[in-house]
Design an enzyme around this catalytic site. Structure first.
Site, PDB file in Angstrom:
ATOM      1  N   LYS A 262       9.225 -44.932   9.386  1.00 22.69           N
ATOM      2  CA  LYS A 262       8.341 -44.425  10.369  1.00 22.69           C
ATOM      3  C   LYS A 262       8.987 -44.098  11.600  1.00 22.69           C
ATOM      4  CE  LYS A 262       4.222 -45.095   8.202  1.00 22.69           C
ATOM      5  NZ  LYS A 262       3.286 -46.329   8.711  1.00 22.69           N
ATOM      6  N   GLN A 322       7.178 -58.160   1.988  1.00 20.60           N
ATOM      7  CA  GLN A 322       6.611 -56.721   1.277  1.00 20.60           C
ATOM      8  C   GLN A 322       8.405 -56.246   1.340  1.00 20.60           C
ATOM      9  OE1 GLN A 322       4.238 -55.644   4.610  1.00 20.60           O
ATOM     10  NE2 GLN A 322       5.610 -55.609   6.060  1.00 20.60           N
ATOM     11  N   ASP A 357       6.034 -46.227   3.681  1.00 21.71           N
ATOM     12  CA  ASP A 357       7.263 -47.042   4.049  1.00 21.71           C
ATOM     13  C   ASP A 357       7.389 -48.292   3.408  1.00 21.71           C
ATOM     14  OD1 ASP A 357       5.401 -47.824   5.764  1.00 21.71           O
ATOM     15  OD2 ASP A 357       6.640 -48.079   7.436  1.00 21.71           O
ATOM     16  N   ASP A 392       4.154 -63.328   8.363  1.00 19.69           N
ATOM     17  CA  ASP A 392       3.419 -61.987   8.651  1.00 19.69           C
ATOM     18  C   ASP A 392       2.402 -61.758   7.507  1.00 19.69           C
ATOM     19  OD1 ASP A 392       3.617 -59.481  10.205  1.00 19.69           O
ATOM     20  OD2 ASP A 392       3.699 -58.501   7.949  1.00 19.69           O
ATOM     21  N   ASN A 393       1.095 -61.358   7.946  1.00 22.29           N
ATOM     22  CA  ASN A 393       0.237 -61.138   6.975  1.00 22.29           C
ATOM     23  C   ASN A 393      -0.232 -62.077   5.689  1.00 22.29           C
ATOM     24  OD1 ASN A 393      -1.191 -58.910   8.371  1.00 22.29           O
ATOM     25  ND2 ASN A 393       0.233 -57.597   7.426  1.00 22.29           N
ATOM     26  N   GLU A 421       0.181 -65.582  10.438  1.00 17.78           N
ATOM     27  CA  GLU A 421      -0.350 -64.389  11.394  1.00 17.78           C
ATOM     28  C   GLU A 421      -1.436 -63.650  10.425  1.00 17.78           C
ATOM     29  OE1 GLU A 421      -0.158 -59.935  12.508  1.00 17.78           O
ATOM     30  OE2 GLU A 421       0.557 -60.861  10.545  1.00 17.78           O
ATOM     31  N   LYS A 531       7.734 -51.726  17.822  1.00 19.93           N
ATOM     32  CA  LYS A 531       8.063 -51.657  16.582  1.00 19.93           C
ATOM     33  C   LYS A 531       8.836 -50.428  16.070  1.00 19.93           C
ATOM     34  CE  LYS A 531       4.330 -52.768  13.310  1.00 19.93           C
ATOM     35  NZ  LYS A 531       2.967 -52.646  13.114  1.00 19.93           N
ATOM     36  N   TYR A 532       8.672 -49.456  16.482  1.00 22.49           N
ATOM     37  CA  TYR A 532       9.276 -48.227  16.047  1.00 22.49           C
ATOM     38  C   TYR A 532      10.547 -47.749  16.944  1.00 22.49           C
ATOM     39  CZ  TYR A 532       4.951 -48.556  13.659  1.00 22.49           C
ATOM     40  OH  TYR A 532       3.701 -48.849  12.934  1.00 22.49           O
TER      41      TYR A 532
END
Lengths: 670, 670
Positions: A262, A322, A357, A392-393, A421, A531-532
């Site tokens: 991304k 992930q 991604d 995360d998640n 999170e 983040k990017y």
């Protein structure tokens, strides 16, 4: 003894004195949690038929099987609940049960005082008293002098006048002997329960989040940016430590996928120098057990952790389960992903949207293989010195997996902490907490009005506190609420003050100090989301120019460290104000639990409307800290240093453009 | 298969798809209750990670082990709760568990519809669909024609255009095949739970209480009164039956103590012709197993029970476990009482007050003896045809005793019903219900304002309904509230209408029809309380003169009998009105549960201020009975016969001096 007529179930399950609803308790048979030093209200419903007095004990066993007995006090609010507060100091599994009993001496003193005073049954009451005192005097576990005293009192009572008998029934010293060691009968008990005590940092800590690649990043002459490294990021550690934070949380530090990376602002195509999202974990250079080459080596990471430790900061790592499409797992273990009929692997998606991604993991095709691999990754980072993971998640992975992972890790490493999170519905969020997560993100960012905050604070401090510890992050790379976007500097102060005082766990993501408040249009996150891309921030200059909230955050963390009442979750109490934007709560800790000789009471009064100057009257339930209503007491504003004389009704004026929040310490308390 | 790394607990307890909070459920591990014909909302929290669809089943086993499967529907209110309503028809212990599963076809149709329409992954979605349809077509438990249809559809889908594929994904008939028999994976389940189903009268009945000694009592020429007998009381049975009551409850029918007998209005000395309180049980003529000679013989009692039965009335007997000083137990079993040091037996007391006409039992000195004797007494009355006991002051005896007694009696006689007459704090009242009482007196008499009634009705119909069945008595010999004392005839209508429609169990003590509203000064009970004297009432004359509420009570009971929605507890829903004295609630039952082809909906609108004429707008959540907001529907006032066309917002005018309550039936429902 004869037997009772038989039934299918030979006996009744209700104890002779009914005991119900023991707490702390967690849902679905999981164990409630505490942290070392947490003051736990142990509560149970206990009652008996008729008017005779009962007593209730908590029998508590430390992890090393040292037993202690604690007398509960009736709340006398019509609920038949009894309570005693105990601070659990040692980590690991404690066990407890409640024991109820007929308190024969208390029953006697109560009846004797009333009846002898009324001239009713005087001789009978004296005779009953003599029986009880004699029984107690024969108790070989009482000290000899005490037994003698009891026997002598029995003798005196036997030949006493009514007036003398009344004096004995009302004798405080005598009553104390029976309070410590009551004459019991009809002894009843609950089953044994377990409470897990984790280390203090699991329950009380101030978190700070930064991207190591941004710290020390520099703009090259060609306009591209050179990544920060663990070494340059370490230069920011003193600044974070000076603000008084306890935990430094790093987004994923692993190689970042190159495939479908991304670009800035979540665009679909990245330029050659765009660094990509750290949450797109894995590339040719390695996966979840590797370090991004731009940041340095594994050795550099260990050095960073060590340096943080030296500054009083524990490093928390992200666990984002992930994979980017070029993660080594994809080729080696396609069975850990969802394979489609056309032979490809399914992207993460919210149909018809796809996130190309990222490949989500599939935990059902080879659970043993995947579970084992995740455990290996976690053990790997533990071996590098990490003791805290921000997950995360977690709600997109099976709850059952987390139950297994956390129990397995904690069995070997009881000091490891997992923060969930999860921003989703209450049931899965509570489920994650119940199965083992030591900390949980919460709805705090979206609770901004007085009514919302009151409901939120009550819910997390009372309803779910036995198993769920909320970490009140004020912002994250993904959350810049409208309240912050449009609330101005006042909003940043208000939210930080409430987070830091409303719960013992709170967190700040870097940039909050600078009040970065410009959102990507139509979204709830910062424009040019870190983040990017890299973020170049000049912390020192902002402070110099007075544009930084760092001094305020520093003061909040100092206050938290100085006041043990703020490092507890369950001691929050709401109070009242006549203004629908003035939130009032207090946190109180009794003297035995503060580590000093004095109790600790903090009153927080916040104007949650960041666009206003408000004045109103606040109404305090001062009995919460032992002050009779109407009595004057001194409070000190811990932010400004002002000192006022207050009572239970007080005028306040809170200017959102200067100091929107009073954090008051009640002075002169014992 | 490889094993997972070992932990102390080798496996996780969370099922693959988490299931939590199964209900119905009772506290402290007791079994929830239902009555034959009761419609039970079976609920569970179920969710999974990610976006894939799940389904939830209730697997239900009748007492005879006949198994059925019921598909739950998600409530979609953010709670992750699922629900299905099932009527339990057979008495005895049913068992149930919830089963959750990944609903693969539903996941596919949802994704296929969205993605194919968007032109995304069309081929992949088709291939996935073909896989699922083929798998289903191979399921040997499906009927042959269905399997063929599925195989053909798979073939069609394999070579379909996008448009055709979309049609298959949206095909309702195909979806129905999978709703009935889903393609499942990740199957998960709760443990098995038990629910006790008792006979219908345990949960739905109108009670009437009278003193048999008053019915047919006559004034002698010397001014004294000749007691009524079972024979004369039987003459009142047709009148009670005609009003439509189901249960006739008699205060204790045993010999009444002579020692320290109470006189009129609870005075300490009784005259020679004062009959005394029936609750002062026992005298020379016998105790709890005897009949008061004034009333007749045991044979007369049996005849009375039989005659009541013939009239459609079941007789409930009082079980008052206490003794007058001249009860035979006192001499024969002093160990069943509390003996004082002076050799006397302790009176009932609330120190310094004493109640010298009563000795309370002591259940701890000879529990086996006393428990056995009470069981003998209960069995004795069961052998005389009694199946219902109204238990006096159960909260003054050990809860454990009741658990044992009720379980022992019900094991042998599952049709026996116990009603707990406990007016005390919530914890002991709920405890009595949890350990086994089939019915409970409630706080109803003291809940009179709209706000109080709303809270009360919600509490009993939702919060505690799984284990506690409230019997809404409008009055008792001991309770004549200020609301009735000063509310006039309107108050009597209002309270009767709310009791009769608000819950499936309600009760009336004789004299309510006559609106006897004069209290003993300073007390909350009738002056000249029937407990201490005979009451001569002329029912017929009162009706003739239009002074009786009997016609209204008769109509209420007719409405209850005609409308099954009123004979359910859990189906109550509150609605809104703009007036703080206009209470609005509805009771709805879906067609499958009414025994007819139509659903049944009753709307109750009560002006609870008995001194006013009020008009306001009521706002109805008509979706509760399947009517879209804004749609017109007809309602009939079941009291007056008026018919109106209503929508979700309606004007009402309620005159407390004529008809203070609308009981409306929604007409023309399917």
């Amino acid at each position: 003894m004869r037997a009772l007529p038989a039934t299918d179930a030979a006996d009744a399950q209700t104890p002779r004195i009914p005991l119900a609803d023991p707490s702390p308790a967690a849902p679905e048979g999981f164990h409630p949690k505490a942290f070392a030093g947490e003051v736990i209200p142990f509560r149970v419903v206990a009652f008996r038929e008729g008017h005779d007095r009962i007593g209730v004990h908590l029998r508590l066993r430390t992890p090393n099987h040292v037993e202690s007995l604690h007398r509960l006090v009736p709340l006398e609010d019509g609920t038949d609940r009894w309570q005693v507060d105990v601070a659990l100091d040692e980590t690991n599994a404690w066990t407890f049960r409640f024991e109820a009993f007929a308190d024969e001496f208390a029953t006697w003193t109560h009846a004797a005082e009333v009846k002898i005073a009324a001239g009713v049954d005087v001789a009978v009451m004296q005779a009953l008293g003599v029986q009880l005192l004699t029984r107690a005097s024969n108790d070989k576990e009482r000290p000899k002098p005490e037994r003698k005293h009891l026997a002598r009192t029995a003798e005196t009572l036997a030949s006493a006048t009514a007036e003398q008998a009344l004096a004995i029934a009302a004798d405080e010293e005598l009553a104390a002997l029976f309070r410590d060691r009551p004459l019991t009968s009809l002894d009843s008990a609950t089953g044994w329960q377990t409470i897990l005590v984790e280390r203090t940092l699991a329950g009380a800590a101030a978190w700070y989040e930064f991207f190591p690649r941004s710290e020390g990043a520099k703009r090259n002459e060609d306009g591209t940016i050179a990544s920060g490294t663990f070494a340059t990021a370490a230069e920011r550690l003193p600044g974070v430590a000076a603000m008084g934070f306890d935990v430094l949380y790093l987004p994923p530090i692993h190689p970042i996928g190159r495939l479908n990376r991304k670009g800035p602002n979540n665009t679909l195509t990245a330029g050659p120098s765009d660094p990509g999202s750290p949450w797109a974990v894995g590339a040719a250079k390695g996966g979840h057990d590797a370090v991004h080459p731009d940041l340095g080596t594994l050795a550099d990471f260990r050095a960073f952790v060590k340096e943080a430790e030296a500054q009083g900061l524990e490093v928390a790592l992200d666990l984002a389960l992930q994979a980017a499409p070029d993660h080594p797992w994809v080729a080696a273990h396609p069975e850990w992903f969802t394979e489609l009929p056309d032979g490809t692997i399914a992207y993460a998606e919210n149909p018809p949207k796809k996130y190309q991604d990222i490949y989500p993991l599939n935990f059902d095709r080879d659970p043993v293989g995947l579970y084992t691999e995740v455990l290996r990754v976690v053990e790997h980072w533990i071996s590098q010195g990490v003791r805290i993971f921000r997950v995360d998640n977690p709600h997109t992975k099976p709850l059952r997996f987390w139950e297994w992972l956390i129990r397995t890790v904690n069995t070997k490493h009881p000091d490891v902490i997992f923060l969930a999170e999860a921003f989703t519905r209450p049931a899965p969020m509570r489920g994650l907490a119940a199965v083992g997560f030591q900390q949980s993100y919460s709805y705090f960012t979206w609770r901004n009005t007085k009514a919302e905050l009151e409901e939120f604070l009550l819910s997390v401090s009372q309803e779910t506190a036995d198993y769920m510890r909320p970490n009140l992050f004020v912002n994250t790379p993904d959350i810049l609420t409208e309240y912050l976007q449009f609330g101005g500097p006042g909003a940043y102060r208000i939210r930080a003050a409430i987070a830091a005082t409303g719960a013992p766990l709170y967190g700040v993501y870097a940039g909050y100090e600078l009040m970065e408040n410009v959102a990507r249009p139509g979204s709830e996150e910062n424009v040019d989301n870190e983040k990017y891309e890299y973020k170049l921030r000049d912390w020192a200059k902002a402070e110099e120019e007075g544009r930084s909230l760092a001094p305020y955050l520093t003061r909040l963390n100092e206050i938290r460290r100085a006041h043990p009442a703020l490092r507890q979750l369950r001691n929050l109490r709401l109070h009242w104000s006549d203004d629908d934007a003035i939130l009032v709560f207090s946190k109180h800790l009794d003297a035995p639990f503060t580590g000093t000789d004095a109790s600790d009471t903090i009153i927080v009064i916040a104007n949650v409307d960041p666009h206003s100057v408000r004045q109103t009257t606040v109404h305090l339930d001062t009995l919460a800290w032992g002050v009779e209503p109407g009595t004057a007491f001194e409070v000190e504003d811990l932010v400004t240093g002002s000192v006022w004389t207050w009572t239970d009704h007080n005028f306040v004026r809170l200017d959102a453009f200067t100091e929107p929040v009073h954090i008051l310490h009640v002075k002169g308390q014992r």
